[in-house]
Design a protein around this motif. Structure first.
Motif, mmCIF file in Angstrom:
data_model
loop_
_atom_site.group_PDB
_atom_site.id
_atom_site.type_symbol
_atom_site.label_atom_id
_atom_site.label_comp_id
_atom_site.label_asym_id
_atom_site.label_seq_id
_atom_site.Cartn_x
_atom_site.Cartn_y
_atom_site.Cartn_z
ATOM 1 N N SER A 42 0.857 -1.184 0.000
ATOM 2 C CA SER A 42 0.000 0.000 0.000
ATOM 3 C C SER A 42 0.893 1.234 0.000
ATOM 4 N N GLU A 45 0.714 5.835 -0.167
ATOM 5 C CA GLU A 45 -0.123 7.026 -0.065
ATOM 6 C C GLU A 45 -0.084 7.759 -1.407
ATOM 7 N N LEU A 64 -4.972 6.210 0.441
ATOM 8 C CA LEU A 64 -3.998 5.185 0.085
ATOM 9 C C LEU A 64 -4.478 4.383 -1.131
ATOM 10 N N LEU A 120 -7.353 6.103 6.689
ATOM 11 C CA LEU A 120 -7.062 5.893 8.110
ATOM 12 C C LEU A 120 -8.342 6.073 8.908
ATOM 13 N N GLU A 125 -4.888 1.519 9.321
ATOM 14 C CA GLU A 125 -5.164 1.592 7.878
ATOM 15 C C GLU A 125 -6.260 0.594 7.524
#
Ligand code: ZN
Length: 254
Positions: A38, A40, A60, A85, A103
């Motif tokens: 993952s 951002e 993300l 988040l 996450e």
């Protein structure tokens, strides 16, 4: 049976969500650890500089491979989507509650696509294919997924021998629209009319660009469709219906 909670679920890295394997329908899909990535997004990274920045702004992307837990199947399913988040309250070592951010990920894509409803084996391939296309789009674009479900409905009517075209009063061959096809079907299978019209209405909304169908809306359509397919193609429910008719004719068990 449709599990709406699962269809709209997010998952954390602890795998709180377990989708069923689309290939064997026995095992569950578990992330292959070394495949999960993952990151951002660039816009999200830039946002950190803003003086009002909050963790909720984080966006993300992820990709991974899920493996079926059934060893005799071992299917591998590719998936990707977005993440964010979200916070939870946890107690620290002194028992003091504190806010913890974790996450979470929402899938946009699975390949092979998940089996969202049970499709009886005797359903013709062209109908099954449209449904599988619909399932593939369901997570990324519920409205687009509905268009394929609507095509499946047209094919179902054709399978049930409802004509596609007719001769109009100027002696020209013209298409019969979906609503009128359902009306024609009702002359023989009146029990399905309400169900099929409901599918049609939700299907119509999928083709209006200003309307954004949610996954819950489409789940409703799938639920009805699953019932219709089971009634029409499941030998078990056909046999039960035949028994019920026999009882009704005899006005009791003889
Ligand atoms: Zn499997």
């Amino acid at each position: 049976m449709i599990d709406r909670k699962l269809l709209t679920a997010y998952f954390g890295r602890d795998q709180n969500t377990c989708w069923q394997c689309p290939t064997c329908s026995n095992g569950y899909l578990v992330i292959e650890d070394d495949t999960f990535r993952s990151r951002e997004t660039a816009i999200s990274q830039k946002g950190h500089k803003h003086y009002e920045w909050e963790p909720e702004w984080v966006s993300l992307v992820y990709s991974c491979v899920f493996k079926c837990t059934n060893n005799s199947c071992g299917e591998q399913v590719a998936s990707s989507g977005h993440g964010f988040l979200d916070w939870d309250i946890e107690e620290d070592e002194n028992g003091i509650p504190k806010q913890i951010y974790g996450e979470y990920f929402e899938p946009y894509y699975f390949h092979p696509p998940l089996k969202i409803i049970d499709i009886p084996e005797s359903v013709p391939d062209n109908i099954t294919n449209q449904l599988e296309k619909s399932f593939e789009l369901f997570f990324s674009s519920p409205s687009a997924s509905v268009n394929h479900a609507r095509s499946a409905l047209e094919l179902l009517l054709t399978h049930l021998k409802v004509p596609k075209t007719t001769i109009n009063n100027r002696n020209k061959r013209v298409k019969i629209n979906l609503h009128n096809r359902i009306d024609r079907l009702a002359q023989q299978h009146s029990e399905f009319k309400e169900f099929l019209l409901a599918i049609k209405w939700i299907g119509n909304e999928g083709s209006h660009p200003e309307k954004n169908l949610t996954k819950n809306d489409v789940a409703e359509l799938y639920e009805i469709l699953e019932h219709v397919l089971s009634e029409l193609f499941n030998n078990k429910s056909k046999a039960i219906l035949a028994k019920a008719k026999k009882i009704n004719r005899a006005k009791g068990i003889k």
